[in-house]
Design a protein around this motif. Structure first.
Motif, PDB file in Angstrom:
ATOM      1  N   ALA A 114      -6.388 -22.024 -51.605  1.00  0.00           N
ATOM      2  CA  ALA A 114      -4.968 -21.231 -50.460  1.00  0.00           C
ATOM      3  C   ALA A 114      -5.376 -19.501 -50.444  1.00  0.00           C
ATOM      4  O   ALA A 114      -5.640 -19.075 -51.783  1.00  0.00           O
ATOM      5  CB  ALA A 114      -3.305 -20.998 -51.251  1.00  0.00           C
ATOM      6  N   LYS A 138      -1.758 -12.606 -48.682  1.00  0.00           N
ATOM      7  CA  LYS A 138      -2.037 -13.261 -49.689  1.00  0.00           C
ATOM      8  C   LYS A 138      -1.227 -13.856 -50.706  1.00  0.00           C
ATOM      9  O   LYS A 138      -1.535 -14.403 -52.310  1.00  0.00           O
ATOM     10  CB  LYS A 138      -3.162 -12.050 -51.116  1.00  0.00           C
ATOM     11  N   ALA A 141      -0.423 -17.276 -50.603  1.00  0.00           N
ATOM     12  CA  ALA A 141      -1.630 -18.005 -51.399  1.00  0.00           C
ATOM     13  C   ALA A 141      -1.056 -18.286 -52.828  1.00  0.00           C
ATOM     14  O   ALA A 141      -1.418 -19.143 -53.052  1.00  0.00           O
ATOM     15  CB  ALA A 141      -3.230 -17.466 -51.492  1.00  0.00           C
ATOM     16  N   ALA A 145      -0.905 -22.179 -55.423  1.00  0.00           N
ATOM     17  CA  ALA A 145      -2.100 -21.808 -56.349  1.00  0.00           C
ATOM     18  C   ALA A 145      -0.409 -22.184 -57.918  1.00  0.00           C
ATOM     19  O   ALA A 145      -1.136 -23.185 -58.332  1.00  0.00           O
ATOM     20  CB  ALA A 145      -2.726 -20.866 -56.903  1.00  0.00           C
ATOM     21  N   CYS A 153      -6.314 -19.669 -55.426  1.00  0.00           N
ATOM     22  CA  CYS A 153      -6.184 -18.354 -54.938  1.00  0.00           C
ATOM     23  C   CYS A 153      -6.636 -17.666 -55.025  1.00  0.00           C
ATOM     24  O   CYS A 153      -7.702 -17.502 -55.398  1.00  0.00           O
ATOM     25  CB  CYS A 153      -4.766 -18.572 -54.315  1.00  0.00           C
TER      26      CYS A 153
END
Length: 213
Positions: A114, A138, A141, A145, A153
């Protein structure tokens, strides 16, 4: 930029959330009042409506699983006549990393990662064969994970550190170029007299031309 805190602490800036983004960290470093929005597009709109500043990453790119859906240059052109550039600068991001969840014991085991599209280069470097799961920030992401939706990630180290199930596999600290926008109806640049001339886009371009670079 010379002593920016003295000039920006009382100003509001709107930028990309959720909490934990590099945009939030950079905005908080310079501004006393930071508002987070789910996208840079909504940050620009809110800044215009509220007469605030908007902080945007020059490397901004947004995409879904099939294609790129937005870019900084498109964002910039969409807001011509409404928002104008007040300042630009380069600064280090927060430390970033590739981290894996419990299913991936090594980077070689990673089947899915991710990531925010702007960090694609790091996915290519560390997990080139992993299927991509693109998100808009982020921290999202990292959450994928952590909850097992992705094997790994690309995220900020401090955000990854909040999830005990994740293991950091590689750490790096890139830089980012930031663009500060203000409503075009506001004709007073925030950094007038405080931003070195080499940092203003027009003068920097003139200096490059003069040097023959």
């Amino acid at each position: 930029m010379h002593h920016p805190h003295e000039n920006t602490a009382r100003h509001r800036v709107v930028t990309l959330g959720p909490a934990g983004t590099n945009a939030q960290a950079e905005a908080a470093r310079l501004f006393g009042d930071v508002v987070l929005e789910p996208s840079f597009e909504s940050a620009m709109r809110t800044a215009y409506d509220e007469g605030a500043h908007a902080l945007v990453a020059a490397g901004f790119v947004q995409r879904d699983e099939q294609q790129v859906t937005d870019l900084w240059v498109d964002l910039h052109f969409r807001h011509l006549g409404r928002m104008m550039v007040d300042a630009t600068w380069e600064s280090p991001t927060k430390r970033m990393c590739v981290a894996t969840g419990p299913r991936a014991l090594r980077l070689a085991d990673v089947r899915s990662v991710a990531l925010h599209p702007a960090t694609e280069v790091f996915a290519r470097r560390y997990v080139p064969r992993a299927a991509r799961q693109y998100v808009d920030a982020k921290p999202l992401a990292v959450q994928r994970a952590a909850d097992g939706t992705a094997d790994a990630c690309v995220g900020s180290l401090d955000v990854v550190g909040r999830h005990p199930a994740l293991t950091v596999r590689a750490v790096f600290e890139p830089t980012m170029v930031w663009i500060l926008y203000r409503p075009a109806r506001d004709h007073q640049p925030m950094f007038q007299g405080h931003l070195p001339t080499s940092q203003t886009p027009a003068n920097h371009a003139k200096a490059l031309l003069a040097s023959g670079a």
